[in-house]
Design a protein around this motif. Structure first.
Motif, mmCIF file in Angstrom:
data_model
loop_
_atom_site.group_PDB
_atom_site.id
_atom_site.type_symbol
_atom_site.label_atom_id
_atom_site.label_comp_id
_atom_site.label_asym_id
_atom_site.label_seq_id
_atom_site.Cartn_x
_atom_site.Cartn_y
_atom_site.Cartn_z
ATOM 1 N N UNK A 17 -0.970 12.220 -12.451
ATOM 2 C CA UNK A 17 1.455 12.339 -12.451
ATOM 3 C C UNK A 17 2.210 11.848 -13.450
ATOM 4 N N UNK A 18 1.606 10.306 -14.066
ATOM 5 C CA UNK A 18 2.202 10.175 -15.156
ATOM 6 C C UNK A 18 2.292 10.414 -16.425
ATOM 7 N N UNK A 19 0.261 10.389 -16.035
ATOM 8 C CA UNK A 19 0.236 11.096 -17.319
ATOM 9 C C UNK A 19 1.001 12.682 -18.038
ATOM 10 N N UNK A 20 0.883 13.700 -16.317
ATOM 11 C CA UNK A 20 1.573 14.384 -16.818
ATOM 12 C C UNK A 20 3.092 14.673 -17.224
ATOM 13 N N UNK A 21 3.246 13.125 -16.915
ATOM 14 C CA UNK A 21 4.640 13.778 -17.438
ATOM 15 C C UNK A 21 5.285 12.924 -18.881
ATOM 16 N N UNK A 49 -2.827 4.539 -21.366
ATOM 17 C CA UNK A 49 -2.649 3.376 -20.759
ATOM 18 C C UNK A 49 -2.671 3.932 -19.039
ATOM 19 N N UNK A 50 -2.228 4.907 -19.134
ATOM 20 C CA UNK A 50 -2.358 5.966 -17.638
ATOM 21 C C UNK A 50 -4.101 6.345 -17.576
ATOM 22 N N UNK A 51 -4.484 6.701 -18.614
ATOM 23 C CA UNK A 51 -5.656 6.687 -18.646
ATOM 24 C C UNK A 51 -6.780 5.499 -18.349
ATOM 25 N N UNK A 52 -6.493 5.001 -18.887
ATOM 26 C CA UNK A 52 -6.957 3.312 -18.493
ATOM 27 C C UNK A 52 -6.770 3.235 -17.047
ATOM 28 N N UNK A 53 -5.538 3.205 -16.420
ATOM 29 C CA UNK A 53 -5.622 2.786 -14.930
ATOM 30 C C UNK A 53 -6.131 3.892 -14.069
ATOM 31 N N UNK A 54 -5.916 5.289 -14.320
ATOM 32 C CA UNK A 54 -6.702 6.022 -13.753
ATOM 33 C C UNK A 54 -8.587 5.728 -13.522
ATOM 34 N N UNK A 55 -9.340 5.417 -15.317
ATOM 35 C CA UNK A 55 -9.876 4.843 -14.651
ATOM 36 C C UNK A 55 -10.535 3.579 -13.603
ATOM 37 N N UNK A 56 -9.409 2.010 -14.041
ATOM 38 C CA UNK A 56 -9.726 1.441 -13.026
ATOM 39 C C UNK A 56 -9.477 1.813 -11.709
ATOM 40 N N UNK A 57 -9.041 2.649 -11.463
ATOM 41 C CA UNK A 57 -8.083 2.814 -10.052
ATOM 42 C C UNK A 57 -9.586 3.130 -9.264
ATOM 43 N N UNK A 58 -10.708 4.171 -10.177
ATOM 44 C CA UNK A 58 -11.750 4.796 -9.878
ATOM 45 C C UNK A 58 -12.765 4.345 -9.516
ATOM 46 N N UNK A 59 -12.921 2.944 -11.195
ATOM 47 C CA UNK A 59 -13.624 1.477 -10.168
ATOM 48 C C UNK A 59 -13.955 0.265 -9.236
ATOM 49 N N UNK A 60 -12.808 0.523 -8.804
ATOM 50 C CA UNK A 60 -11.949 0.224 -7.345
ATOM 51 C C UNK A 60 -12.638 0.506 -6.734
ATOM 52 N N UNK A 61 -12.496 1.921 -6.672
ATOM 53 C CA UNK A 61 -12.784 2.944 -5.798
ATOM 54 C C UNK A 61 -14.505 2.133 -5.224
ATOM 55 N N UNK A 62 -15.369 2.324 -6.263
ATOM 56 C CA UNK A 62 -16.433 2.777 -6.417
ATOM 57 C C UNK A 62 -16.941 1.377 -6.381
ATOM 58 N N UNK A 63 -16.538 0.374 -6.546
ATOM 59 C CA UNK A 63 -16.936 -1.346 -6.019
ATOM 60 C C UNK A 63 -16.621 -1.259 -4.492
#
Length: 227
Positions: A17-21, A49-63
């Protein structure tokens, strides 16, 4: 599986949502005559930065799925909070919310997962902004404070001037799938409490004075990461 899917959808929705905004804001600046290129550059930086944050969230879910041990970063909370405030700046401006901060210098450093703790702040700030959408624009105020806790460690508070919380909401606020929003999943605050408790802290809500709600959490200081 249904609960896990809903949780992933909630966590990843915020950076998307932040990326779209920010993309929409960039387009508006480009369409100006003449285009405001400085604002466009800032919007693009926020998108990155939003894209990096989305990647970090996905990495956290994977972990989490791999049962990886939790991260134990040295977290300087004031810096982490300022980053989240910048991420939510366009949302606050769009909703005419006046954001103020009182961040005490020299706070104890916290040991934990920086991305998870920022996800808590992001959720609390976005919730506060949304809560004030139904009141007069002149009264929309958000105050974010961070100071040393009375019992040691750090205490962070997010105070809004919205309509406040009903007794029923206060009773069930942190239960999974409880929500007062028409399109809410009811997972944000439940996830936030789980994250804070996993870091040895506590998250709670109460009425703000003279109006609105305040969400506060404490995090302990670890002896091996003193500033």
């Amino acid at each position: 599986m249904g609960q896990l899917t809903a949780s992933i959808a909630h966590e990843i929705n915020q950076p998307i949502a932040a990326t779209v905004s920010n993309a929409q804001a960039g387009l508006r600046w480009l369409n100006r005559q003449p285009p405001d290129l400085d604002e466009v550059r800032e919007a693009l930086a926020c998108i990155a930065e939003d894209g990096k944050r989305a990647g970090d969230v996905i990495a956290g879910i994977r972990d989490f799925m791999k049962k990886a041990p939790p991260r134990k970063d040295r977290v300087e909370l004031n810096g982490a909070i300022r980053e989240v405030i910048e991420l939510t700046r366009s949302e606050a401006v769009k909703n005419c919310v006046w954001v103020q901060t009182e961040l005490t210098d020299g706070l104890p450093r916290i040991q934990g997962d920086r991305v998870q703790l920022q996800q808590v702040m992001l959720n609390l700030i976005v919730n506060a902004v949304e809560a004030m959408s139904g009141i007069s624009e002149a009264g929309r105020e958000l105050l974010i404070t961070a100071r040393k806790a009375e019992t040691g460690g750090v205490r962070v508070a997010v105070r809004d001037s919205g309509p406040g919380l009903t007794p029923e909401a206060l009773e069930h606020l942190f239960e999974p799938f409880y929500t007062s929003k028409p399109n809410g999943l009811g997972l944000g605050l439940s996830i936030c409490r789980s994250i804070i408790e996993a870091h040895g802290g506590r998250l709670w809500a109460s009425a703000n004075v003279p109006r609105g709600a305040v969400f506060q959490f404490t995090l302990p200081e670890h002896p091996d990461v003193r500033s």
